[in-house]
Design a protein around this motif. Structure first.
Motif, PDB file in Angstrom:
ATOM      1  N   MET A   1       1.320  -1.637   0.208  1.00 57.11           N
ATOM      2  CA  MET A   1      -0.229   0.104  -0.033  1.00 57.11           C
ATOM      3  C   MET A   1       1.012   1.191   0.133  1.00 57.11           C
ATOM      4  N   LEU A   2       0.617   2.119  -1.035  1.00 61.15           N
ATOM      5  CA  LEU A   2       1.320   3.707  -1.151  1.00 61.15           C
ATOM      6  C   LEU A   2       1.036   4.181   0.083  1.00 61.15           C
ATOM      7  N   THR A   3       1.481   4.612   0.285  1.00 63.39           N
ATOM      8  CA  THR A   3       1.491   6.200   1.785  1.00 63.39           C
ATOM      9  C   THR A   3       2.366   7.690   1.507  1.00 63.39           C
ATOM     10  N   ILE A   4       1.808   8.300   1.199  1.00 66.91           N
ATOM     11  CA  ILE A   4       1.564   9.862   0.952  1.00 66.91           C
ATOM     12  C   ILE A   4       1.680  10.826   1.769  1.00 66.91           C
ATOM     13  N   TRP A   5       2.909  11.323   2.632  1.00 71.28           N
ATOM     14  CA  TRP A   5       2.748  12.566   3.096  1.00 71.28           C
ATOM     15  C   TRP A   5       3.188  13.650   2.709  1.00 71.28           C
ATOM     16  N   GLY A   6       2.315  14.746   3.244  1.00 69.50           N
ATOM     17  CA  GLY A   6       2.179  15.974   2.461  1.00 69.50           C
ATOM     18  C   GLY A   6       1.008  17.582   2.883  1.00 69.50           C
ATOM     19  N   ARG A   7       1.486  18.352   3.053  1.00 69.78           N
ATOM     20  CA  ARG A   7       0.016  18.846   2.647  1.00 69.78           C
ATOM     21  C   ARG A   7      -0.182  19.861   0.605  1.00 69.78           C
ATOM     22  N   GLN A   8      -1.425  19.306   0.835  1.00 67.35           N
ATOM     23  CA  GLN A   8      -2.084  19.853  -0.625  1.00 67.35           C
ATOM     24  C   GLN A   8      -1.304  20.560  -1.447  1.00 67.35           C
ATOM     25  N   ASN A   9      -1.462  21.817  -0.329  1.00 71.51           N
ATOM     26  CA  ASN A   9      -0.464  23.841  -0.828  1.00 71.51           C
ATOM     27  C   ASN A   9       0.556  23.209  -1.227  1.00 71.51           C
ATOM     28  N   SER A  10       1.107  22.466  -1.480  1.00 74.38           N
ATOM     29  CA  SER A  10       2.367  21.963  -1.669  1.00 74.38           C
ATOM     30  C   SER A  10       2.533  22.054  -3.098  1.00 74.38           C
ATOM     31  N   SER A  11       3.163  22.517  -3.418  1.00 76.31           N
ATOM     32  CA  SER A  11       3.680  22.371  -5.150  1.00 76.31           C
ATOM     33  C   SER A  11       4.545  20.900  -5.180  1.00 76.31           C
ATOM     34  N   ASN A  12       5.164  20.765  -4.350  1.00 78.60           N
ATOM     35  CA  ASN A  12       5.964  19.364  -3.832  1.00 78.60           C
ATOM     36  C   ASN A  12       5.126  18.193  -3.454  1.00 78.60           C
ATOM     37  N   VAL A  13       4.211  17.824  -3.072  1.00 79.06           N
ATOM     38  CA  VAL A  13       3.530  17.893  -2.882  1.00 79.06           C
ATOM     39  C   VAL A  13       2.070  17.291  -3.886  1.00 79.06           C
ATOM     40  N   LYS A  14       1.834  18.299  -4.574  1.00 82.45           N
ATOM     41  CA  LYS A  14       0.560  18.205  -5.806  1.00 82.45           C
ATOM     42  C   LYS A  14       1.390  17.075  -6.542  1.00 82.45           C
ATOM     43  N   LYS A  15       2.866  17.626  -6.919  1.00 84.93           N
ATOM     44  CA  LYS A  15       3.522  16.620  -8.055  1.00 84.93           C
ATOM     45  C   LYS A  15       2.999  15.588  -7.792  1.00 84.93           C
ATOM     46  N   VAL A  16       2.798  14.818  -6.513  1.00 86.32           N
ATOM     47  CA  VAL A  16       2.906  13.692  -6.327  1.00 86.32           C
ATOM     48  C   VAL A  16       1.685  12.885  -6.138  1.00 86.32           C
ATOM     49  N   LEU A  17       0.712  13.823  -5.317  1.00 82.34           N
ATOM     50  CA  LEU A  17      -0.984  13.402  -5.671  1.00 82.34           C
ATOM     51  C   LEU A  17      -1.400  13.289  -6.732  1.00 82.34           C
ATOM     52  N   TRP A  18      -0.649  14.119  -8.074  1.00 81.12           N
ATOM     53  CA  TRP A  18      -1.524  14.293  -9.146  1.00 81.12           C
ATOM     54  C   TRP A  18      -1.286  13.328 -10.311  1.00 81.12           C
ATOM     55  N   ILE A  25      -3.556   5.101  -8.946  1.00 76.88           N
ATOM     56  CA  ILE A  25      -2.607   3.780  -7.863  1.00 76.88           C
ATOM     57  C   ILE A  25      -3.743   3.758  -6.656  1.00 76.88           C
ATOM     58  N   SER A  26      -4.165   3.474  -5.645  1.00 77.46           N
ATOM     59  CA  SER A  26      -4.645   3.764  -4.648  1.00 77.46           C
ATOM     60  C   SER A  26      -3.562   3.597  -3.431  1.00 77.46           C
ATOM     61  N   TYR A  27      -3.645   4.728  -3.027  1.00 77.64           N
ATOM     62  CA  TYR A  27      -3.276   5.500  -2.081  1.00 77.64           C
ATOM     63  C   TYR A  27      -3.078   5.853   0.492  1.00 77.64           C
ATOM     64  N   GLU A  28      -3.271   5.876   0.241  1.00 77.38           N
ATOM     65  CA  GLU A  28      -3.510   6.559   1.415  1.00 77.38           C
ATOM     66  C   GLU A  28      -2.758   7.830   1.504  1.00 77.38           C
ATOM     67  N   HIS A  29      -3.914   8.720   2.332  1.00 80.07           N
ATOM     68  CA  HIS A  29      -2.431  11.052   1.842  1.00 80.07           C
ATOM     69  C   HIS A  29      -2.733  10.734   3.330  1.00 80.07           C
ATOM     70  N   VAL A  30      -2.222  11.273   3.845  1.00 81.25           N
ATOM     71  CA  VAL A  30      -1.487  11.870   5.636  1.00 81.25           C
ATOM     72  C   VAL A  30      -1.386  13.359   5.218  1.00 81.25           C
ATOM     73  N   VAL A  31      -2.226  14.139   6.158  1.00 79.21           N
ATOM     74  CA  VAL A  31      -1.673  15.429   5.561  1.00 79.21           C
ATOM     75  C   VAL A  31      -0.894  15.638   6.380  1.00 79.21           C
ATOM     76  N   ALA A  32       0.058  16.492   5.898  1.00 71.67           N
ATOM     77  CA  ALA A  32       1.596  16.421   7.054  1.00 71.67           C
ATOM     78  C   ALA A  32       2.245  17.927   6.598  1.00 71.67           C
ATOM     79  N   GLY A  33       3.403  18.907   7.287  1.00 72.38           N
ATOM     80  CA  GLY A  33       3.719  19.584   7.327  1.00 72.38           C
ATOM     81  C   GLY A  33       3.336  21.271   7.177  1.00 72.38           C
ATOM     82  N   GLY A  34       3.768  22.094   7.096  1.00 75.39           N
ATOM     83  CA  GLY A  34       3.232  23.359   7.834  1.00 75.39           C
ATOM     84  C   GLY A  34       2.604  23.611   8.517  1.00 75.39           C
TER      85      GLY A  34
END
Length: 206
Positions: A1-18, A25-34
């Protein structure tokens, strides 16, 4: 299972989520940072000692640095699509990914911080203006490249488009005086037709 950490308003995190959404891909998103914290905890620092986002874990494999994550996901799930099989095409995609980070991001950050993110009383107009001019100069290079092909990745959308595309939305949405760059604008319009781009990148500027 893929887990992605990061806040959605980060351009770098947007790259990965997009990227993950484009690949289905199915994944869990954990909001983090800032303002969301998490990144200073011992548990997070054990994954990413830099204390930055994004970071992923994929079946026990940990990886940080947004471009590296995009390359990894595309290689694993998008070979022949977002990840070109042809070595020269893949190298061209890598070129634009690294250019967006090494050349465009610094002046873009100066412009964005002093136009959008910082409180009005903290913004520096001279820094914003220098950033605007540098961004315009750099984007003229992109415009010339896009005159020859519809995407930075070539004839089709691919990983080479993702890093710059995550910044170009703000370029077109910020209240700034932009030079007319017809091929860049056409590229942006093509990106804006993609549902995953709409949901992950075309969000409120904060």
């Amino acid at each position: 299972m893929l887990t992605i950490w990061g806040r959605q308003n980060s351009s770098n995190v947007k790259k990965v989520l997009w990227c993950a959404d484009e690949l289905g891909i199915s994944y869990e998103h954990v909001v983090a940072g800032g303002a969301f914290g998490v990144v200073k905890t011992p548990e997070y620092r054990a994954m990413n000692p830099n204390g930055l986002v994004p970071c992923i874990q994929d079946d026990g494999f940990t990886l940080w640095e947004s471009n590296a994550i995009v390359r990894y996901l595309c290689a694993k799930h998008g070979e022949g699509a977002l990840y070109p099989r042809d070595l020269t095409q893949r190298a061209m995609a890598d070129q634009w990914m690294d250019w967006a980070t090494s050349t465009f991001t610094a002046p873009y950050k100066d412009l964005f911080l002093n136009t959008v993110r910082l409180p009005a009383e903290q913004r520096k107009k001279d820094v914003a203006q220098r950033g605007l001019q540098a961004c315009a100069d750099h984007l003229s290079i992109v415009d010339a490249a896009l005159a020859k092909k519809p995407f930075l990745s070539g004839s089709d959308f691919g990983m080479g488009d993702i890093p710059l595309a995550c910044l170009i939305y703000a370029w077109f949405e910020m209240p700034i005086q932009r030079p007319a760059l017809a091929h860049l604008e056409a590229w942006y319009r093509r990106l804006a037709l993609r549902p995953a781009y709409q949901s992950r990148v075309m969000t409120e500027l904060t």
